[in-house]
Design a protein around this motif. Sequence first.
Motif, PDB file in Angstrom:
ATOM      1  N   THR A  11       0.868  -1.254   0.009  1.00  0.00           N
ATOM      2  CA  THR A  11       0.046  -0.139   0.078  1.00  0.00           C
ATOM      3  C   THR A  11       0.810   1.245  -0.111  1.00  0.00           C
ATOM      4  O   THR A  11       2.111   1.290   0.472  1.00  0.00           O
ATOM      5  N   ALA A  12       0.384   2.485  -0.334  1.00  0.00           N
ATOM      6  CA  ALA A  12       0.900   3.550  -0.308  1.00  0.00           C
ATOM      7  C   ALA A  12       1.320   3.933   1.146  1.00  0.00           C
ATOM      8  O   ALA A  12       2.245   4.764   1.220  1.00  0.00           O
ATOM      9  N   GLU A  13       0.560   3.478   2.058  1.00  0.00           N
ATOM     10  CA  GLU A  13       0.798   3.636   3.425  1.00  0.00           C
ATOM     11  C   GLU A  13       1.831   2.921   4.111  1.00  0.00           C
ATOM     12  O   GLU A  13       1.849   2.851   5.391  1.00  0.00           O
ATOM     13  N   HIS A  14       2.539   1.891   3.341  1.00  0.00           N
ATOM     14  CA  HIS A  14       3.690   0.876   3.700  1.00  0.00           C
ATOM     15  C   HIS A  14       3.192  -0.123   4.754  1.00  0.00           C
ATOM     16  O   HIS A  14       4.054  -0.626   5.246  1.00  0.00           O
ATOM     17  N   ALA A  33       9.225   1.196   5.987  1.00  0.00           N
ATOM     18  CA  ALA A  33       8.440   2.095   7.046  1.00  0.00           C
ATOM     19  C   ALA A  33       8.980   1.722   8.351  1.00  0.00           C
ATOM     20  O   ALA A  33       9.167   2.733   9.343  1.00  0.00           O
ATOM     21  N   GLN A  34       9.407   0.647   8.733  1.00  0.00           N
ATOM     22  CA  GLN A  34      10.193   0.310  10.124  1.00  0.00           C
ATOM     23  C   GLN A  34      11.523   1.317  10.205  1.00  0.00           C
ATOM     24  O   GLN A  34      11.631   1.603  11.224  1.00  0.00           O
ATOM     25  N   GLY A  35      12.047   1.184   8.964  1.00  0.00           N
ATOM     26  CA  GLY A  35      13.285   2.071   9.027  1.00  0.00           C
ATOM     27  C   GLY A  35      13.242   3.593   9.233  1.00  0.00           C
ATOM     28  O   GLY A  35      13.927   4.039   9.962  1.00  0.00           O
ATOM     29  N   SER A  94      13.420  -5.934  13.443  1.00  0.00           N
ATOM     30  CA  SER A  94      14.255  -6.895  13.020  1.00  0.00           C
ATOM     31  C   SER A  94      13.924  -7.984  12.197  1.00  0.00           C
ATOM     32  O   SER A  94      14.573  -8.738  11.327  1.00  0.00           O
ATOM     33  N   ASP A  95      12.489  -8.190  12.051  1.00  0.00           N
ATOM     34  CA  ASP A  95      11.956  -9.073  10.960  1.00  0.00           C
ATOM     35  C   ASP A  95      10.489  -8.748  10.431  1.00  0.00           C
ATOM     36  O   ASP A  95       9.484  -9.469  10.861  1.00  0.00           O
ATOM     37  N   PRO A  96      10.264  -7.710   9.832  1.00  0.00           N
ATOM     38  CA  PRO A  96       9.154  -7.214   9.351  1.00  0.00           C
ATOM     39  C   PRO A  96       8.264  -7.981   8.583  1.00  0.00           C
ATOM     40  O   PRO A  96       7.067  -8.066   8.935  1.00  0.00           O
ATOM     41  N   TYR A  97       8.985  -8.868   7.779  1.00  0.00           N
ATOM     42  CA  TYR A  97       8.072  -9.602   6.764  1.00  0.00           C
ATOM     43  C   TYR A  97       7.950 -11.026   7.334  1.00  0.00           C
ATOM     44  O   TYR A  97       7.336 -12.028   6.643  1.00  0.00           O
ATOM     45  N   GLY A  98       8.441 -11.315   8.498  1.00  0.00           N
ATOM     46  CA  GLY A  98       8.448 -12.825   9.177  1.00  0.00           C
ATOM     47  C   GLY A  98       7.845 -12.606  10.515  1.00  0.00           C
ATOM     48  O   GLY A  98       6.779 -12.187  10.502  1.00  0.00           O
ATOM     49  N   TYR A 122       5.960  -0.505  -5.456  1.00  0.00           N
ATOM     50  CA  TYR A 122       6.423   0.072  -4.318  1.00  0.00           C
ATOM     51  C   TYR A 122       7.940   0.521  -4.200  1.00  0.00           C
ATOM     52  O   TYR A 122       8.148   1.566  -3.580  1.00  0.00           O
ATOM     53  N   ALA A 123       8.547  -0.064  -4.850  1.00  0.00           N
ATOM     54  CA  ALA A 123      10.032   0.394  -5.073  1.00  0.00           C
ATOM     55  C   ALA A 123      10.203   1.737  -5.410  1.00  0.00           C
ATOM     56  O   ALA A 123      10.673   2.607  -4.932  1.00  0.00           O
ATOM     57  N   SER A 124       9.323   1.982  -6.520  1.00  0.00           N
ATOM     58  CA  SER A 124       9.306   3.373  -6.985  1.00  0.00           C
ATOM     59  C   SER A 124       8.595   4.218  -6.136  1.00  0.00           C
ATOM     60  O   SER A 124       8.993   5.483  -6.096  1.00  0.00           O
ATOM     61  N   HIS A 125       7.615   3.823  -5.648  1.00  0.00           N
ATOM     62  CA  HIS A 125       7.007   4.800  -4.528  1.00  0.00           C
ATOM     63  C   HIS A 125       7.623   5.261  -3.485  1.00  0.00           C
ATOM     64  O   HIS A 125       7.606   6.362  -3.267  1.00  0.00           O
ATOM     65  N   VAL A 126       8.682   4.386  -2.975  1.00  0.00           N
ATOM     66  CA  VAL A 126       9.493   4.937  -1.831  1.00  0.00           C
ATOM     67  C   VAL A 126      10.890   5.323  -2.529  1.00  0.00           C
ATOM     68  O   VAL A 126      11.925   5.957  -1.753  1.00  0.00           O
ATOM     69  N   GLY A 127      10.873   5.554  -3.931  1.00  0.00           N
ATOM     70  CA  GLY A 127      12.313   6.027  -4.545  1.00  0.00           C
ATOM     71  C   GLY A 127      13.462   5.099  -4.390  1.00  0.00           C
ATOM     72  O   GLY A 127      14.547   5.599  -4.195  1.00  0.00           O
TER      73      GLY A 127
END
Length: 128
Positions: A11-14, A33-35, A94-98, A122-127
């Motif tokens: 999502t655009a909201e991460h 987002a977590q970063g 430490s593990d946002p996708y897990g 999404y990669a394009s969205h966050v530059g």
Amino acid sequence: MSDIPSGLLYTAEHEYLRKAEDGVYTVGITDYAQGELGDIVFIELPAAGDSFDRMDTFGTIEAVKAVSDLFCPVKAEVVEVNPALDDDPSLVNSDPYGAGWMIKLRVADESDLEGLMDHEGYASHVGE
């Protein structure tokens, strides 16, 4: 550079969504987002059985510097909440996708997913 796995929706909201074989979607926030938030110290999540419309706030995430809303990417019902985040919200860092996933959703209408981004979008969205 953030980790942006392929095979997920974003999502655009991460927030990200990962579809399981049973049709349930795991939702969490992205590595990007977590970063941006920094060290996460508290997460408020809904209960299983709660329902949300697309873009409803389903919870909040608190970092040392800021508090942010979490948005439901689609109209859905919560079927599970990650209990590990109560004791260790830093799992999102430490593990946002897990281990740092937040909720699992049963989507009301799969066509709601059409407005979400793939990993390239999404990669394009966050530059990145």
